[in-house]
Write a protein that holds these residues in place. Structure first.
Motif, PDB file in Angstrom:
ATOM      1  N   THR A  42       0.819  -1.207   0.000  1.00  0.00           N
ATOM      2  CA  THR A  42       0.000   0.000   0.000  1.00  0.00           C
ATOM      3  C   THR A  42       0.851   1.254   0.000  1.00  0.00           C
ATOM      4  O   THR A  42       0.511   2.227  -0.659  1.00  0.00           O
TER       5      THR A  42
ATOM      6  N   VAL B 261       4.344   1.645  -0.657  1.00  0.00           N
ATOM      7  CA  VAL B 261       5.424   1.811  -1.628  1.00  0.00           C
ATOM      8  C   VAL B 261       4.953   1.492  -3.043  1.00  0.00           C
ATOM      9  O   VAL B 261       5.088   2.287  -3.958  1.00  0.00           O
ATOM     10  N   VAL B 262       4.362   0.306  -3.199  1.00  0.00           N
ATOM     11  CA  VAL B 262       3.940  -0.085  -4.542  1.00  0.00           C
ATOM     12  C   VAL B 262       2.684   0.684  -4.949  1.00  0.00           C
ATOM     13  O   VAL B 262       2.426   0.889  -6.126  1.00  0.00           O
ATOM     14  N   GLY B 263       1.898   1.132  -3.944  1.00  0.00           N
ATOM     15  CA  GLY B 263       0.726   1.935  -4.251  1.00  0.00           C
ATOM     16  C   GLY B 263      -0.457   1.119  -4.742  1.00  0.00           C
ATOM     17  O   GLY B 263      -1.210   1.544  -5.602  1.00  0.00           O
ATOM     18  N   LEU B 264      -0.611  -0.075  -4.184  1.00  0.00           N
ATOM     19  CA  LEU B 264      -1.740  -0.925  -4.553  1.00  0.00           C
ATOM     20  C   LEU B 264      -2.623  -1.109  -3.336  1.00  0.00           C
ATOM     21  O   LEU B 264      -2.180  -0.909  -2.215  1.00  0.00           O
TER      22      LEU B 264
END
Lengths: 419, 339
Positions: free
Chosen positions: A55, A57-60
């Motif tokens: 959530t 860093v990768v933004g998912l």
């Protein structure tokens, strides 16, 4: 003083009753226990931070990951049977186990470079598959390296070390993030280091046991493994008992939710319930295993489900919140100590030697699948009847099932003792 | 190999593993220290300078000493100088009188909090969250706040994926609790799925109704919620994380553009009066965010940079057919427009 000293059963090293005089747990068991500890530190440290990593860093959203994870739990059960089959066919459980541990370690390398949802899902899949492959061969190695009368203690020791690793992993992960805010890659590098040392430890220090050519077995060499070995009449009652009781074993999550409904603690403490159960499990694994060696593994397996029924009752009817929570976690830990390693111990001796790994794999899969079905079905009961009534009903059914299962205990333990 | 050689090899591997991971950790620490001394590369306005007036409030995501802090830019100059607060949030939603801030509290047991801050960015209320923050929204008048978090964020994920979405009055007033407890009505019938999850709330301006997403059995529904009756009623299927337009006539949400194995998130807009849905075909792909409305015809959303982990940008895209996205605020995430 003199009298009491002379009462001590010194020099009775041959007595099976004198637990202190038993030879220490074998080197193979300790080695495999350390391998599991290192591997669990590795995998649990990463899974502790993966949702945060996805959530922040990768933004998912974690959404995709949750579904993926559930899917691979199922895949893991199927792969487990495959791993058992290959280990028995080749008669090299160590190499199959090494393959499983190796797959998880390689997955850690790829995790360092995975930055999108599909690639991370693939890494998680490889890790799950590795876990599925290695479990039964490893348990077969423990079973083959241990005399039948010490099996409970040996599996207890292994599970204690295994659970210890699972408890340490998240602490290491969050400790690293505390010292190095945002440095998820350090957690992954450290996780990889633990995994590599675990694999090397297994490769170098565990013997390549040939179950069929074990020097321990007197008499003729067992024939090669055939699938029909799994239809052994001694194994069937174990599958029925373990599967039947498994159908009344609802997920821990439901019990924790029931405790939460007492309203005694904040939701932020939710993860601590898992930790509490694990602590009880790791403390009790060895003592309960020893008890199983004395009074019979099937008996302890069935009695463990009484502890589970007790946990259901504690979570619903004990009104003092902290007492209810502590008792529930303690009983859950007892349940795991009395079942997880004990089932492997039983299965290892209730099939012919050449089918040992597959036998363990089948028993573990039956338990896993029946528990999954139980949690699914219980979810409906939870909504229709409400948590309290639903848990009381399951507790009642479980006690009835234990009474039925008790009829099989004597036969199972006798078959086991004869093996 | 002799057993002595084996022990030796094991010892060497262990020492090398420890040495390499320690070296890596030290290099990471140096990197963190270097970042701590790096000022943002964007133009800076004085703190507090933009506290009044129309603005876009967001989480700053430049890899610098202000990473994760809430910042703001003027609504009429989104690419201009930004003014920083000293409040760090994973997700933030703002109104003229304050903000809702979902934050991670680092520690050996990492925890998560929903914080309410006032107009001067001072923390007024704190509520614990059961997992990693996901979404937060305020009603236009700041009276209601919704927070969505995952019920994970730790190891031992044996309970699987789950969300917790709570609606409450700001300032410590009434709480409606977890929306999973609301009565769920799908296509006119009351349903009681076990595995239901609710996420992504957007409030209507009457402070009574809202839209949200309900997921169950691998499918998702857009639902309209009623706080007084405690109901969630399905409106459409396959629409996630709705956001209501400022004039209240349209909803924007995420849709799976290529239903199948992998989700490809795109955006779509639903006209509430006509029920007509239009997908932004030339719009973004891979948006995993609850959008915000820049005005009645333009959407805002965050998108991670592919080549820079942790860095995101806020883009805008018109809702008219064929509109293409443009970069609006660089190094930004979780935008809200305060009008």
């Amino acid at each position: 003083v003199y009298l009491s000293l002379s009462d001590r059963p010194h020099g009775s090293a041959r007595s099976k009753e004198d637990r202190a005089a038993r030879p220490p747990v074998g080197r193979v068991v300790l080695t495999l226990g350390m391998v599991s500890l290192l591997t669990d530190v590795s995998s649990e440290s990463v899974s502790a931070i993966l949702p945060l990593y996805l959530t922040q860093v990768v933004g998912l959203s974690v959404l995709a990951y949750g579904f993926v994870d559930g899917l691979y739990q199922g895949v893991s059960a199927l792969v487990r049977i495959g791993g058992g089959w290959v280990a028995d066919r080749t008669d090299h459980p160590k190499w199959v186990a090494l393959l499983g541990y190796g797959a998880s370690a390689v997955a850690r390398v790829f995790l360092l470079f995975a930055s999108s949802a599909p690639s991370i899902a693939a890494v998680v899949a490889a890790d799950r598959v590795g876990k599925g492959v290695r479990t039964a061969p490893r348990d077969a190695m423990i079973a083959s390296a241990t005399p039948t009368e010490d099996l409970g203690r040996a599996f207890g020791t292994h599970r204690m070390l295994d659970t210890l690793g699972a408890a340490i992993g998240p602490v290491i992960a969050f400790g690293i993030l505390y010292l190095l805010p945002g440095s998820y890659s350090t957690v992954m590098v450290v996780s990889l280091a633990f995994a590599v040392v675990g694999v090397v430890l297994l490769a170098l220090m565990a013997p390549d046991q040939r179950l069929r050519r074990s020097p321990r077995s007197d008499g003729p060499t067992p024939p090669p493994f055939r699938l029909s070995d799994l239809t052994d009449r001694r194994l069937r009652p174990l599958l029925v008992v373990a599967g039947g009781l498994g159908l009344l074993t609802v997920g821990d999550g439901f019990l924790y939710l029931a405790l939460l409904e007492h309203g005694s603690f904040s939701v932020t403490w939710f993860p601590m319930l898992y930790v509490g159960t694990n602590v009880a499990y790791l403390v009790l694994a060895v003592p309960v295993g020893r008890v199983a060696d004395r009074v019979g593994r099937a008996r302890v397996l069935v009695l463990g489900h009484v502890a589970l029924a007790g946990a259901y009752l504690c979570a619903t009817i004990v009104t003092t919140a902290w007492a209810s929570t502590l008792a529930t976690l303690l009983l859950l830990g007892t349940f795991y100590a009395a079942t997880d390693g004990v089932i492997a111990a039983l299965a290892s001796r209730l099939v012919p030697t050449q089918a040992r790994t597959s036998g363990i794999a089948v028993a573990q899969t039956v338990v896993a699948v029946s528990r999954m079905a139980a949690s699914f079905a219980f979810g409906f009961g939870w909504l229709v009847l409400g948590p309290r009534v639903a848990l009381l009903v399951v507790a009642g059914l479980l006690i009835a099932a234990v009474l039925v299962a008790a009829g099989q205990v004597r036969r199972l333990d006798a078959d086991m003792a004869r093996s | 190999m002799s057993s002595r050689a084996r022990v030796l090899v094991l010892a060497v591997v262990t020492v090398v593993a420890i040495a390499l991971s320690t070296a890596y950790a030290l290099s990471e620490r140096q990197k963190i220290e270097r970042i701590g001394q790096t000022d943002p590369t964007v133009d800076l306005a004085d703190p507090g300078e933009l506290l009044d007036g129309p603005r876009i409030v967001f989480r700053h995501t430049g890899i610098d000493n202000s990473y994760g802090l809430v910042a703001m830019v003027p609504l009429d100059d989104p690419g201009g100088a930004r003014s920083f607060t000293d409040v760090a949030c994973d997700r933030v939603a703002a109104w003229s009188g304050g903000a809702s801030c979902l934050a991670t509290v680092r520690g050996v047991a990492t925890t998560f909090e929903a914080r309410e801050v006032d107009a001067d960015w001072q923390i007024r209320q704190v509520h614990p969250l059961p997992g990693v923050p996901s979404r937060t929204r305020l009603s236009d008048d700041g009276r209601l706040v919704a927070t969505t978090s995952f019920v994970t964020g730790h190891s031992y994920m044996s309970t699987g994926f789950s969300t917790s979405t709570v609606v409450r009055e700001t300032g410590g007033g009434e709480s409606w609790g977890d929306l999973e407890e609301f009565t769920l009505i799908i296509d006119g019938d009351e349903e009681r799925p076990v595995d239901r999850n609710v996420w992504g709330v957007t409030f209507e301006d009457d402070d009574e109704h809202f839209y949200a997403t309900v997921g169950t059995g691998g499918r998702t529904w857009l639902v309209r919620g009623d706080l007084a009756n405690r109901t969630l009623t399905s409106v459409a299927q396959g629409a996630e994380c709705p956001a209501i337009s400022p004039d209240g006539t349209r909803l924007a949400f995420k849709v799976d553009l290529e239903p199948g194995q992998d989700k490809v998130w795109g955006l779509a807009v639903l006209d509430l009066a006509s029920g007509e849905r239009s997908t932004l075909a030339a719009g973004p792909r891979g948006v995993d965010d609850q959008v915000a409305w820049l005005d009645d015809d333009t959407l805002l959303y965050g998108l991670p940079r592919e080549d820079e982990p942790g860095v995101t940008d806020v883009w805008s895209v018109g809702t008219e057919s064929g509109a293409e996205p443009t970069l609006l605020v660089e190094q930004a995430w979780s935008p809200t427009v305060v009008r």
